[in-house]
Scaffold this active site. Structure first.
Site, mmCIF file in Angstrom:
data_model
loop_
_atom_site.group_PDB
_atom_site.id
_atom_site.type_symbol
_atom_site.label_atom_id
_atom_site.label_comp_id
_atom_site.label_asym_id
_atom_site.label_seq_id
_atom_site.Cartn_x
_atom_site.Cartn_y
_atom_site.Cartn_z
ATOM 1 N N ASP A 203 2.593 24.031 -41.432
ATOM 2 C CA ASP A 203 2.250 25.423 -41.167
ATOM 3 C C ASP A 203 0.745 25.571 -41.003
ATOM 4 O O ASP A 203 -0.034 24.987 -41.773
ATOM 5 C CB ASP A 203 2.738 26.295 -42.329
ATOM 6 N N GLU A 261 4.848 5.470 -43.917
ATOM 7 C CA GLU A 261 5.372 4.696 -45.042
ATOM 8 C C GLU A 261 6.853 4.996 -45.265
ATOM 9 O O GLU A 261 7.615 4.114 -45.700
ATOM 10 C CB GLU A 261 4.559 5.031 -46.299
#
Length: 540
Positions: A203, A261
């Protein structure tokens, strides 16, 4: 969609759920996580791949979840962490990915971090937020404005300083120049990624950093009335110092490293004076956001020229990045009203979706647009949105696009809740309830399902390059090209009157069936009914 492909998200379709208004299973009038879980079969039935869920974290709800007081817990209004885990498990079992909102630029005033920061100028979190001394005459340090109206500086009597807020005064901005703040948010992200989240929607992702010198913004050379209502002075400034600062690039790289990751993705919301340039910067080189979207197709302007311009300009600047094209979300007037007027044709929803699915980029759909919902007219006394309350009556805020989903036409509150809905169900939406559209083969819901399923068989539309062709307004003509496949031609009539034009590219083309739209071509002349479309494969 090949999920083993590292670029799988380029073929995906995102479906946004605004949880407050999706489905309430507790009877308190507010949608919840269990409601989303209940309706995952409906969502997967649309043929989409990713479910983006707007904020459900602990919050005082002054901005309905975009003011977070605890990043690592579910607000009781929406359920529990166990409910979220169940949602993840069911979604993954259905082959859906889950993307959650992350609101990093600011917190709620009630967040423990801010409670400590405002105590004094020398506590451990004193520098976690943006504090500034007043000018000698007591005024704020500069001219920065809040998106939601007025100065973006709020006086705090505890520290005898101003703190920055780009949105509500109860949403203090964090100081991302402080490495501890950056790490705290990386830790929060890791918490959700470890729970199985497949992606994040960032956002206000260009609001993280501010100018350390606190320089005032200059006046805008051209006032932004496309993405900022003309009753809001925010559009009168060029926002060069209060957001979109160069330091943000390195932080987005840190976020990308963490996402990689876990094999997760990120989409960024970009509200900027030159949003296309920022989208390109934030998605370039494969080391920041995977994709980004702006408000450029969330404006009242609806023309073939406008849509073509946005895509072409992004492609010209993109440097290998990727866009997400959205025509509806929880912050914008519903597309059926914004582009269709007071009495829009249901055919408009079908051609807009067909067009959106044909642009180069990852489509993002908003809940209810598959039902062709119009903007609800919420009376002033029932408004909830502080943005709309501030700028009423010229701007009515965002409540009109956030009213409850109509599930069952003959049930109270259209099946959304057994209690009193937090926003009223629009009576006009009852006729468009999912229960009625399910049994109508010509409904916009079933048209959306057909279009999405058909698109999956057209690799040119998911991976191909794009080029546009001149056509008379309101016709949009384009071609998608992918190595090893014939060029795919697409033409859309975005207007209420029949249209035809001569298009040499279409001469000898083979019409593609199965999408449910009814344009035609003969001797290189494309003929389109009102809000019609035609798809074909080019000869040679």
């Amino acid at each position: 969609m090949n999920l083993t492909d590292s670029l799988w998200w380029r073929e995906a379709i995102i479906y946004q759920v605004y949880p407050r208004s999706f489905l309430d299973t507790s009877g308190d009038g507010v949608g919840d996580l269990s409601g989303i879980t209940t309706k995952l079969d409906y969502i997967v039935g649309l043929g989409v791949d990713i479910v983006w869920i707007s904020p459900f974290f602990k919050s005082p709800m002054k901005d309905f979840g975009y003011d977070v007081s605890d990043y690592c817990d579910v607000d009781p209004l929406f359920g529990t962490l166990a409910d979220f885990d169940q949602l993840i498990a069911k979604a993954h079992g259905l082959g859906l990915k889950i993307m959650i909102d992350q609101v990093l630029s600011h917190t709620a005033e009630e967040h423990p971090w801010f409670a400590e920061s405002r105590k004094s100028g020398d506590n451990p979190k004193a520098d976690w937020y943006v504090w500034a001394d007043p000018r000698p005459d007591g005024n704020p340090p500069n001219n920065w404005l809040s998106v939601f109206g007025g100065s973006s500086w709020q006086w705090d009597s505890r520290r005898k300083q101003y703190f920055l807020h780009n949105f509500l005064a109860s949403q203090p901005d964090m100081n991302f120049h402080n490495p501890e703040v950056q790490q705290a948010h990386l830790d929060n992200l890791r918490f959700w990624l470890a729970r199985g989240v497949d992606g994040v929607r960032m956002d206000a992702c260009n609001f993280h950093f501010h100018d350390l010198e606190l320089r005032s913004n200059p006046p805008a050379l051209t006032r932004d009335t496309a993405t900022v209502t003309d009753v809001n002075p925010y559009g009168m400034q060029a926002h060069v110092y209060d957001k979109t600062r160069p330091e943000n690039i390195d932080y987005l790289k840190k976020i990308r490293t963490l996402l990689d990751e876990f094999g997760a993705i990120a989409i960024g919301e970009v509200g900027a004076d030159d949003a296309l340039a920022v989208m390109a910067d934030y998605t370039a080189d494969g080391d920041k956001l995977h994709l980004a979207y702006s408000f450029n197709l969330l404006t009242p302007e609806f023309s073939a020229r406008h849509i073509r311009t946005q895509v072409e300009q992004f492609e010209a600047r993109v440097k290998g990045g990727w866009a997400s094209w959205s025509v509806g979300n929880h912050d914008s007037v519903r597309v059926m009203t914004r582009w269709g007027g007071a009495e829009p044709s249901p055919a408009l929803a079908k051609v807009v979706l067909a067009m959106q699915l044909s642009l180069k980029g990852t489509p993002c759909l908003y809940q209810g647009d598959e039902l062709a919902l119009t903007e609800a007219d919420v009376p002033y006394e029932l408004l909830q949105d502080p943005y709309g309350i501030t700028f009423w009556p010229e701007f009515k805020g965002r409540d009109g696009c956030r009213t409850p989903m109509p599930w069952t036409a003959d049930a109270p509150n259209a099946g959304f809740t057994t209690g009193k809905a937090w926003l009223p169900v629009d009576p006009a939406h009852i006729a468009q309830a999912a229960s009625r559209q399910e049994v109508d083969p010509d409904s916009t819901l079933n048209a959306a399902r057909r279009l999405i399923a058909w698109r999956r068989g057209q690799p040119q539309l998911t991976r191909g390059d794009i080029v546009f062709f001149d056509a008379p307004e309101p016709v949009l003509a384009l071609r998608r090209d992918l190595a090893g496949h014939a060029g795919l031609l697409a033409v859309f009539n975005l207007g209420p009157n029949a249209a035809s034009f001569s298009w040499p590219e279409a001469r000898g083309a083979t019409t593609l069936p199965g999408h449910g739209l009814n344009g035609d071509v003969a001797a290189g002349v494309v003929t389109l009914p009102p809000f019609g479309a035609w798809f074909g494969t080019a000869q040679g």
